[in-house]
Design a protein around this motif. Structure first.
Motif, PDB file in Angstrom:
ATOM      1  N   MET A   1      47.267  37.752  38.917  1.00  0.00           N
ATOM      2  CA  MET A   1      46.402  37.822  39.483  1.00  0.00           C
ATOM      3  C   MET A   1      45.335  36.950  39.810  1.00  0.00           C
ATOM      4  O   MET A   1      44.090  37.843  39.723  1.00  0.00           O
ATOM      5  CB  MET A   1      46.411  39.125  40.324  1.00  0.00           C
ATOM      6  N   LYS A   2      45.222  36.323  40.482  1.00  0.00           N
ATOM      7  CA  LYS A   2      43.210  34.994  40.405  1.00  0.00           C
ATOM      8  C   LYS A   2      43.114  35.856  41.423  1.00  0.00           C
ATOM      9  O   LYS A   2      43.200  36.524  41.978  1.00  0.00           O
ATOM     10  CB  LYS A   2      44.204  33.203  40.516  1.00  0.00           C
ATOM     11  N   GLY A   3      41.775  36.079  40.656  1.00  0.00           N
ATOM     12  CA  GLY A   3      40.463  36.150  41.726  1.00  0.00           C
ATOM     13  C   GLY A   3      40.176  36.068  42.581  1.00  0.00           C
ATOM     14  O   GLY A   3      40.219  34.475  42.628  1.00  0.00           O
ATOM     15  N   PHE A  62      32.276  29.738  42.406  1.00  0.00           N
ATOM     16  CA  PHE A  62      32.598  30.183  41.572  1.00  0.00           C
ATOM     17  C   PHE A  62      33.832  31.424  41.322  1.00  0.00           C
ATOM     18  O   PHE A  62      34.411  31.921  42.729  1.00  0.00           O
ATOM     19  CB  PHE A  62      30.938  31.651  40.968  1.00  0.00           C
ATOM     20  N   SER A  63      34.507  31.909  40.245  1.00  0.00           N
ATOM     21  CA  SER A  63      35.504  33.069  40.043  1.00  0.00           C
ATOM     22  C   SER A  63      34.624  34.350  40.220  1.00  0.00           C
ATOM     23  O   SER A  63      33.489  34.534  39.490  1.00  0.00           O
ATOM     24  CB  SER A  63      36.190  32.387  39.283  1.00  0.00           C
ATOM     25  N   VAL A  64      34.973  34.921  40.755  1.00  0.00           N
ATOM     26  CA  VAL A  64      34.228  36.679  41.165  1.00  0.00           C
ATOM     27  C   VAL A  64      35.251  37.604  40.710  1.00  0.00           C
ATOM     28  O   VAL A  64      36.766  38.194  40.794  1.00  0.00           O
ATOM     29  CB  VAL A  64      34.296  36.633  42.387  1.00  0.00           C
ATOM     30  N   ASN A  65      34.447  38.094  39.794  1.00  0.00           N
ATOM     31  CA  ASN A  65      34.995  39.829  39.252  1.00  0.00           C
ATOM     32  C   ASN A  65      35.013  40.631  40.889  1.00  0.00           C
ATOM     33  O   ASN A  65      34.145  40.931  40.007  1.00  0.00           O
ATOM     34  CB  ASN A  65      33.780  40.019  38.100  1.00  0.00           C
ATOM     35  N   GLU A  66      36.059  40.968  40.746  1.00  0.00           N
ATOM     36  CA  GLU A  66      36.640  41.803  41.637  1.00  0.00           C
ATOM     37  C   GLU A  66      35.479  42.888  42.186  1.00  0.00           C
ATOM     38  O   GLU A  66      35.106  43.335  42.237  1.00  0.00           O
ATOM     39  CB  GLU A  66      38.437  41.988  42.578  1.00  0.00           C
ATOM     40  N   ARG A  67      35.995  43.185  40.699  1.00  0.00           N
ATOM     41  CA  ARG A  67      35.982  44.861  40.434  1.00  0.00           C
ATOM     42  C   ARG A  67      33.939  44.945  39.954  1.00  0.00           C
ATOM     43  O   ARG A  67      33.319  45.785  40.642  1.00  0.00           O
ATOM     44  CB  ARG A  67      36.391  45.038  39.070  1.00  0.00           C
ATOM     45  N   LEU A  68      33.551  44.036  39.830  1.00  0.00           N
ATOM     46  CA  LEU A  68      31.870  43.640  39.358  1.00  0.00           C
ATOM     47  C   LEU A  68      31.060  43.566  40.227  1.00  0.00           C
ATOM     48  O   LEU A  68      30.621  44.148  40.919  1.00  0.00           O
ATOM     49  CB  LEU A  68      32.108  42.996  38.508  1.00  0.00           C
TER      50      LEU A  68
END
Length: 199
Positions: A1-3, A62-68
């Motif tokens: 799934m795309k973030g 910017f793509s974002v790392n959901e967890r971070l």
């Protein structure tokens, strides 16, 4: 799934410190999303007319790392520089914890509309001089923020007051008792001790 995607528009800056001293500055911005193994970076064009009050209206994604992001480990940094023939000069930067921009912490609802914010610029000599305005929103998959960013305490400063994200102020410890209070407490103990001997 795309973030999720962080969509930024680096709008303008005002009243920046003139690091050229003699000539008008040609200012550009370098935008960085750090805290992930993959550091993302983008650069605006150079404003050759605004001097200490440059305008760019430069879009960045910017793509974002959901967890971070949910854990509060990502930071948005916007560095400002003066373009010069003999080497570019650092003007200052704005540093914002990405968690502070999340919809659940700033009342931005679902994050679909662009929100404008203004932050003070911190110079290399650690003083505040000038301000930077940008707009942002989160697109794609909504970010579910972690416990640290569920609710912003009322004691945190707004970005326009301090320029680089929230500041949590710890409550002051209670003041120590006054000398008079200590003397009375000691006197009470002496009286209690004497009453024991009288019994």
């Amino acid at each position: 799934m795309k973030g999720p995607t962080l969509e930024l528009n680096i709008n303008s800056a005002s009243d920046l410190e003139n690091v050229n001293h003699i000539t008008k500055m040609n200012v550009y911005a370098v935008v960085t999303l750090s805290g992930d193994k993959k550091i993302q970076k983008a650069k605006t064009g150079v404003d050759r007319y605004g001097g200490s009050n440059p305008n760019w209206n430069h879009a960045v994604k910017f793509s974002v790392n959901e967890r971070l992001a949910g854990e509060g480990r990502l930071t948005l940094v916007v560095g400002l520089f003066s373009s010069r023939l003999l080497g570019n000069k650092d003007i200052g930067e704005v540093e914002v914890p990405l968690g502070y921009l999340l919809p659940s912490t700033n009342g931005n609802g679902n994050g679909h509309e662009m929100k404008f914010v203004t932050y003070q610029v911190r110079t290399p000599s650690e003083k505040m001089k000038g301000s930077l305005t940008f707009s942002y929103r989160f697109g794609g998959t909504p970010i579910i923020s972690g416990p640290a960013y569920q609710q912003v305490p009322a004691s945190w400063a707004s970005p326009s007051q301090h320029g680089y994200g929230p500041h949590c102020y710890m409550p002051q410890p209670p003041p120590p008792p006054h000398n008079e209070e200590i003397r009375l407490q000691k006197a009470g103990l002496v009286v209690s001790a004497l009453s024991l001997f009288r019994e």
